[in-house]
Design a protein around this motif. Structure first.
Motif, PDB file in Angstrom:
ATOM      1  N   ALA A 121      10.380   9.843   7.118  1.00  0.00           N
ATOM      2  CA  ALA A 121       9.891  11.189   6.813  1.00  0.00           C
ATOM      3  C   ALA A 121      10.623  11.772   5.622  1.00  0.00           C
ATOM      4  CB  ALA A 121      10.066  12.097   8.031  1.00  0.00           C
ATOM      5  N   SER A 122      11.833  11.268   5.352  1.00  0.00           N
ATOM      6  CA  SER A 122      12.639  11.782   4.235  1.00  0.00           C
ATOM      7  C   SER A 122      12.612  10.838   3.035  1.00  0.00           C
ATOM      8  CB  SER A 122      14.088  11.980   4.700  1.00  0.00           C
ATOM      9  OG  SER A 122      14.630  10.743   5.153  1.00  0.00           O
ATOM     10  N   GLY A 123      11.639   9.934   3.017  1.00  0.00           N
ATOM     11  CA  GLY A 123      11.577   8.951   1.945  1.00  0.00           C
ATOM     12  C   GLY A 123      10.453   9.197   0.964  1.00  0.00           C
ATOM     13  N   HIS A 124      10.036   8.131   0.272  1.00  0.00           N
ATOM     14  CA  HIS A 124       8.973   8.212  -0.733  1.00  0.00           C
ATOM     15  C   HIS A 124       7.584   7.992  -0.146  1.00  0.00           C
ATOM     16  CE1 HIS A 124      11.555   8.550  -4.247  1.00  0.00           C
ATOM     17  NE2 HIS A 124      12.324   7.602  -3.759  1.00  0.00           N
ATOM     18  N   GLY A 125       7.536   7.632   1.145  1.00  0.00           N
ATOM     19  CA  GLY A 125       6.242   7.415   1.769  1.00  0.00           C
ATOM     20  C   GLY A 125       5.708   6.017   1.504  1.00  0.00           C
ATOM     21  N   PRO A 126       4.499   5.747   1.996  1.00  0.00           N
ATOM     22  CA  PRO A 126       3.895   4.423   1.779  1.00  0.00           C
ATOM     23  C   PRO A 126       3.517   4.214   0.322  1.00  0.00           C
ATOM     24  CG  PRO A 126       2.333   5.919   2.830  1.00  0.00           C
ATOM     25  CD  PRO A 126       3.643   6.648   2.793  1.00  0.00           C
ATOM     26  N   CYS A 127       3.663   2.984  -0.129  1.00  0.00           N
ATOM     27  CA  CYS A 127       3.336   2.689  -1.527  1.00  0.00           C
ATOM     28  C   CYS A 127       1.822   2.647  -1.718  1.00  0.00           C
ATOM     29  CB  CYS A 127       3.962   1.364  -1.954  1.00  0.00           C
ATOM     30  SG  CYS A 127       3.234  -0.099  -1.172  1.00  0.00           S
ATOM     31  N   TRP A 128       1.424   2.717  -2.976  1.00  0.00           N
ATOM     32  CA  TRP A 128       0.007   2.576  -3.305  1.00  0.00           C
ATOM     33  C   TRP A 128      -0.428   1.132  -3.053  1.00  0.00           C
ATOM     34  CZ3 TRP A 128      -3.781   5.956  -4.985  1.00  0.00           C
ATOM     35  CH2 TRP A 128      -3.361   7.272  -5.266  1.00  0.00           C
ATOM     36  N   PHE A 129      -1.486   0.981  -2.301  1.00  0.00           N
ATOM     37  CA  PHE A 129      -2.074  -0.335  -2.077  1.00  0.00           C
ATOM     38  C   PHE A 129      -3.525  -0.272  -2.508  1.00  0.00           C
ATOM     39  CE2 PHE A 129       1.020  -2.881   0.270  1.00  0.00           C
ATOM     40  CZ  PHE A 129       0.537  -4.150   0.020  1.00  0.00           C
ATOM     41  N   THR A 130      -3.915  -1.155  -3.390  1.00  0.00           N
ATOM     42  CA  THR A 130      -5.269  -1.075  -3.937  1.00  0.00           C
ATOM     43  C   THR A 130      -6.024  -2.373  -3.720  1.00  0.00           C
ATOM     44  OG1 THR A 130      -5.011  -2.022  -6.163  1.00  0.00           O
ATOM     45  CG2 THR A 130      -4.151   0.198  -5.813  1.00  0.00           C
ATOM     46  N   PRO A 131      -7.352  -2.297  -3.684  1.00  0.00           N
ATOM     47  CA  PRO A 131      -8.139  -3.536  -3.755  1.00  0.00           C
ATOM     48  C   PRO A 131      -7.881  -4.225  -5.095  1.00  0.00           C
ATOM     49  CG  PRO A 131      -9.481  -1.661  -3.067  1.00  0.00           C
ATOM     50  CD  PRO A 131      -8.189  -1.104  -3.550  1.00  0.00           C
ATOM     51  N   SER A 132      -8.235  -5.480  -5.203  1.00  0.00           N
ATOM     52  CA  SER A 132      -7.989  -6.215  -6.446  1.00  0.00           C
ATOM     53  C   SER A 132      -8.847  -5.711  -7.599  1.00  0.00           C
ATOM     54  CB  SER A 132      -8.226  -7.711  -6.243  1.00  0.00           C
ATOM     55  OG  SER A 132      -9.569  -7.946  -5.824  1.00  0.00           O
ATOM     56  N   HIS A 133     -10.001  -5.094  -7.287  1.00  0.00           N
ATOM     57  CA  HIS A 133     -10.892  -4.573  -8.314  1.00  0.00           C
ATOM     58  C   HIS A 133     -11.128  -3.084  -8.061  1.00  0.00           C
ATOM     59  CE1 HIS A 133     -11.554  -8.876  -8.718  1.00  0.00           C
ATOM     60  NE2 HIS A 133     -12.134  -8.654  -9.886  1.00  0.00           N
ATOM     61  N   VAL A 134     -10.937  -2.274  -9.102  1.00  0.00           N
ATOM     62  CA  VAL A 134     -10.989  -0.827  -8.958  1.00  0.00           C
ATOM     63  C   VAL A 134     -11.896  -0.209 -10.010  1.00  0.00           C
ATOM     64  CG1 VAL A 134      -8.703  -0.675  -7.908  1.00  0.00           C
ATOM     65  CG2 VAL A 134      -8.927  -0.588 -10.392  1.00  0.00           C
ATOM     66  N   THR A 135     -12.097   1.096  -9.873  1.00  0.00           N
ATOM     67  CA  THR A 135     -12.964   1.939 -10.693  1.00  0.00           C
ATOM     68  C   THR A 135     -14.420   1.568 -10.411  1.00  0.00           C
ATOM     69  OG1 THR A 135     -13.291   0.627 -12.729  1.00  0.00           O
ATOM     70  CG2 THR A 135     -11.221   1.868 -12.512  1.00  0.00           C
ATOM     71  N   PRO A 136     -15.338   2.485 -10.699  1.00  0.00           N
ATOM     72  CA  PRO A 136     -16.756   2.170 -10.488  1.00  0.00           C
ATOM     73  C   PRO A 136     -17.220   0.922 -11.232  1.00  0.00           C
ATOM     74  CG  PRO A 136     -16.455   4.525 -10.799  1.00  0.00           C
ATOM     75  CD  PRO A 136     -15.135   3.889 -11.084  1.00  0.00           C
ATOM     76  N   LEU A 137     -16.450   0.526 -12.277  1.00  0.00           N
ATOM     77  CA  LEU A 137     -16.812  -0.664 -13.037  1.00  0.00           C
ATOM     78  C   LEU A 137     -16.306  -1.950 -12.380  1.00  0.00           C
ATOM     79  CD1 LEU A 137     -16.010   0.649 -16.641  1.00  0.00           C
ATOM     80  CD2 LEU A 137     -18.241   0.549 -15.502  1.00  0.00           C
TER      81      LEU A 137
END
Length: 593
Positions: free
Chosen positions: A218-234
Motif C-alpha cells: 500500500a506504501s509502494g509504487h503499485g502494480p507495474c504496467w502490463f500490456t498486450p504485445s500489440h497496442v493502439t487501435p492500429l
C-alpha cells in the motif's frame, strides 16, 4: 600475476557483446570474461531459469543484430515469446559462433578492482566459487576493464520481523528455480511485489493449482504496467512501436537532437499545440492498455490497474507473455490480491498492515535489486571519480545540477507537472517489520549513476587513461540492440578516438561533465514513476540514444532506405547488423588515407 589486454566482468548480454566485439577487432590480443555464476547468460544463466520464464519480447527483437535467432535452430516461431532456456542456448551459441566461449571463466568472482597509476586495473578474483570448495584467490592485471554486471545481478531481500519462526521457504524471485518444489508442495503461497517477477510467480503458482495471496505494498509504487504485445487501435507491436522514429518524437528527450529532427521535436514538446498532441498520444496509449486488459470489469482486477502514469513510467512496462489469461486467475479467485504492507511473519503465516493474517507455505519476494556492482573499487574514494552511486558530498557538482534542471524544464515544460504516484509512498525499509544488515540497499540515499553516454566516468584522470567502462547500466525494452552498439562504442573509446569523447581542453571537459549531469538529471524528471532518478531507465528514448552513439562513432545515423521508411517503419536488429565492420572500414580508410 596474469596480465590480460581486455577483461569483462559479467557474461550476460552486454558482457558477451563487449568481449565479442573486442575479439572481432583484435583477435590476437588476450581476453577473458569473468562471471561468478556457474554458467554464462546473466539474467538467462541456468540457475535463474525459473518455471515458465519467458522474455517480454517476441521473436525478432531480442537478438544480436549479427546473430539472428532463427526458428530452425532455436525452435521459436514468429509471433511467439522466447522461453528462458532458449535465451540461454542462444547466448551460448553466440559465444561459440564468435569464438569467445573458451574466454569465459564461470565461477570466478571479482572481489576488488584497484586502479593503477600508469593505467590498468589489478583484479582480486575468487575462483571456483560455485563448486563448494574453498575459493582460490588470484590476481589479474586488466589493461582494459569492462564492468558488465548490470542492474539485476544482486537481489535485495529485506529481513522481515519473525522470519526465523516462519518455517517455510522465503526467497527472492531470482532464486525461484531453487525453490521450484514449492509449486508441488505448497497448498497456499504468498507473492510479495508488483513487478513482472511477481506476476510470473503468481502465474506459476496459480496454474499449478496453488492458492495465491498476492501482496502489493500500500506504501509502494503499485502494480507495474502490463500490456498486450500489440497496442493502439492500429495494433502495433509494442516493442517495435518504440523503435519507430515518428513515435519517439512524442517523448521529451534531452538527447533527442541526435536524430537530426530537433525542430520537429521542439514543436511536439516545446509548444502548446505540440504538447496537446503529445498528451493525446499518451492518453490513447495508456487507455488502450487499460481497455484491452479490462481492469475495471472486476473488483479484483481493478486492484491491478497501474498507479503510475504511462508517460512517466519506463522499463517497468511489461508485456503479457503468458500462455493463458492471468487476469482470469484473479477473477476466479485462484489469486487473491491484498493492497497492504507486510508487518511481520509467524509460523506459516504472513501478517499484513490491515490486520489480515495469511496462511502461507511459501513466500516469494519481488523486492528489487541492489544497483551497485558487487565489486570494491580501489583506492578508497574512487567511486565518485568513477561516476557510480556514492554517498553525497559537498563537492558533488551541485552547480551543474541546478543548471541542468533549469535547461530540462525550459525545454520540456510538460515535465514541470509531475504526477503524484502514491501519497502514502515510503521506501520499503521504512515499513514496520522491514530491516537489513546490508549496507547496500535500495533505500540508501546515494547519488545516481553519472556516466558519460551512460558508460564511462566523466573524470579527467580516467578519461586520459581510457581503461574502464560500464556496459549495461541502463534499462529499457530493447537492451540487446544497446548491448551491440555500446560494445562497439566502448571498444572505439578504448582505442582513443578523439571524438569519443573530446576532452582535450578544460572547456571540452566542462562541457562533457555538464552533459553527463544533464542526461542523468533528465531521468529524474522524465521517468519519475520509475527509476530514472537513480539510473538510465527509459522507453521511447532508446532510438535517439542509439543515434547519439552512432554519431560519436562516425557511422550512419539514418539507416533506412527512403524518408517514409525512416520515419514510419520500426528499426530492428537488421539495421545495425554491420555497424562493427562499417566502423572498422572507416578506421582503415582513415589510417591509410
Amino acid at each position: 600475476m596474469e596480465e590480460l589486454d581486455f577483461v569483462v566482468i559479467g557474461a550476460g548480454w552486454f558482457g558477451l557483446a563487449a568481449a565479442k566485439t573486442f575479439h572481432q577487432i583484435d583477435p590476437e590480443k588476450s581476453l577473458a570474461v569473468l562471471d561468478s555464476s556457474s554458467t554464462l547468460g546473466g539474467v538467462w544463466a541456468q540457475h535463474r531459469l525459473y518455471p515458465g520464464l519467458k522474455t517480454n519480447n517476441l521473436l525478432g527483437m531480442y537478438e544480436y543484430p549479427d546473430f539472428p535467432m532463427d526458428t530452425e535452430t532455436f525452435g521459436v516461431k514468429p509471433g511467439e515469446f522466447i522461453p528462458g532456456p532458449v535465451c540461454h542456448k542462444y547466448l551460448t551459441k553466440y559465444a561459440e559462433k564468435f569464438d569467445i566461449i573458451d574466454k569465459i571463466r564461470c565461477g570466478n568472482e571479482v572481489e576488488s578492482a584497484e586502479h593503477q597509476e600508469n593505467g590498468g586495473w589489478i583484479l582480486t578474483v575468487l575462483s571456483d566459487v560455485t563448486d563448494g570448495a574453498t575459493p582460490k584467490e588470484t590476481k589479474i592485471l586488466a589493461k582494459k576493464l569492462v564492468v558488465a554486471t548490470g542492474l539485476t545481478s544482486q537481489p535485495f531481500l529485506p529481513h522481515i520481523d519473525g522470519q526465523e519462526s516462519y518455517g517455510a521457504p522465503l526467497f527472492h524471485c531470482k532464486d525461484f528455480l531453487q525453490h521450484a518444489d514449492t509449486l508441488d508442495k505448497a497448498k497456499r503461497a504468498t507473492v510479495f511485489g508488483g513487478t513482472k517477477s511477481a506476476w510470473d510467480a503468481v502465474y506459476a503458482y496459480a496454474t499449478k493449482g496453488v492458492k495465491v495471496d498476492w501482496v502489493i505494498r500500500a506504501s509502494g509504487h503499485g502494480p507495474c504496467w502490463f500490456t498486450p504485445s500489440h497496442v493502439t487501435p492500429l495494433k502495433r507491436w509494442l516493442e517495435a512501436l518504440v523503435l519507430i522514429r515518428f513515435f519517439t518524437w512524442f517523448s521529451p528527450c534531452i538527447w533527442g537532437f541526435a536524430d537530426g529532427y530537433a525542430a520537429i521535436r521542439s514543436f511536439f514538446n516545446g509548444t502548446a499545440i505540440g504538447r496537446a498532441i503529445t498528451d493525446a498520444f499518451w492518453w490513447f496509449l495508456s487507455n488502450d492498455v487499460i481497455r484491452l486488459n479490462k481492469y475495471d470489469s472486476h473488483p479484483e482486477t481493478a486492484k491491478l490497474k497501474p498507479w503510475t502514469q504511462a508517460m512517466f513510467s519506463a522499463s517497468s512496462f511489461s508485456i503479457l507473455s503468458y500462455s493463458t489469461d492471468i487476469f482470469e486467475l484473479v477473477r476466479n479467485g485462484s489469486a487473491k490480491i491484498h493492497i497492504a504492507d507486510i508487518t511481520h511473519l509467524s509460523p506459516h503465516a504472513v501478517h499484513l498492515s490491515n490486520d489480515t493474517v495469511l496462511s502461507s507455505d511459501a513466500l516469494s519476494c519481488a523486492t528489487g535489486w541492489k544497483i551497485l556492482p558487487a565489486i570494491k573499487f580501489l583506492p578508497e574514494g574512487i567511486d565518485k571519480e568513477l561516476g557510480i552511486p556514492h554517498a553525497p558530498s559537498p563537492s558533488d557538482p551541485y552547480d551543474f545540477i541546478e543548471k541542468a534542471d533549469k535547461e530540462i524544464l525550459e525545454k520540456f515544460p510538460r515535465l514541470k507537472d509531475q504526477p503524484v504516484i502514491n501519497k502514502r509512498y515510503a521506501p520499503l525499509l521504512d515499513n514496520k517489520g522491514m530491516s537489513t544488515t546490508d549496507h547496500i540497499n535500495p533505500s540508501t540515499p546515494l547519488t545516481p549513476y553519472m556516466l558519460h553516454r551512460f558508460m564511462v566516468p566523466p573524470s579527467p584522470n580516467l578519461l586520459a587513461r581510457r581503461d574502464i567502462a560500464f556496459a549495461g547500466f541502463l534499462m529499457h525494452f530493447t537492451i540487446v540492440l544497446s548491448a551491440h552498439i555500446q560494445a562497439l562504442w566502448i571498444n572505439a573509446y578504448f582505442r582513443g578516438g578523439a571524438s569519443i569523447p573530446d576532452c582535450t581542453s578544460a572547456e571540452a571537459m566542462d562541457k562533457l561533465k555538464y552533459e553527463t549531469v544533464l542526461f542523468s538529471r533528465f531521468g529524474k524528471w522524465r521517468y519519475s514513476g520509475a527509476n530514472g532518478a537513480r539510473y538510465p531507465d527509459f522507453v521511447f528514448d532508446v532510438m535517439p540514444y542509439h543515434d547519439l552513439l552512432c554519431r560519436d562513432l562516425g557511422i550512419a545515423v539514418h539507416r533506412k532506405k527512403g524518408m517514409l521508411a525512416e520515419l514510419f517503419e520500426p528499426y530492428g536488429p537488421e539495421e545495425y547488423a554491420n555497424v562493427v565492420s562499417e566502423w572498422m572500414e572507416k578506421q582503415n580508410s582513415v589510417k591509410h588515407g
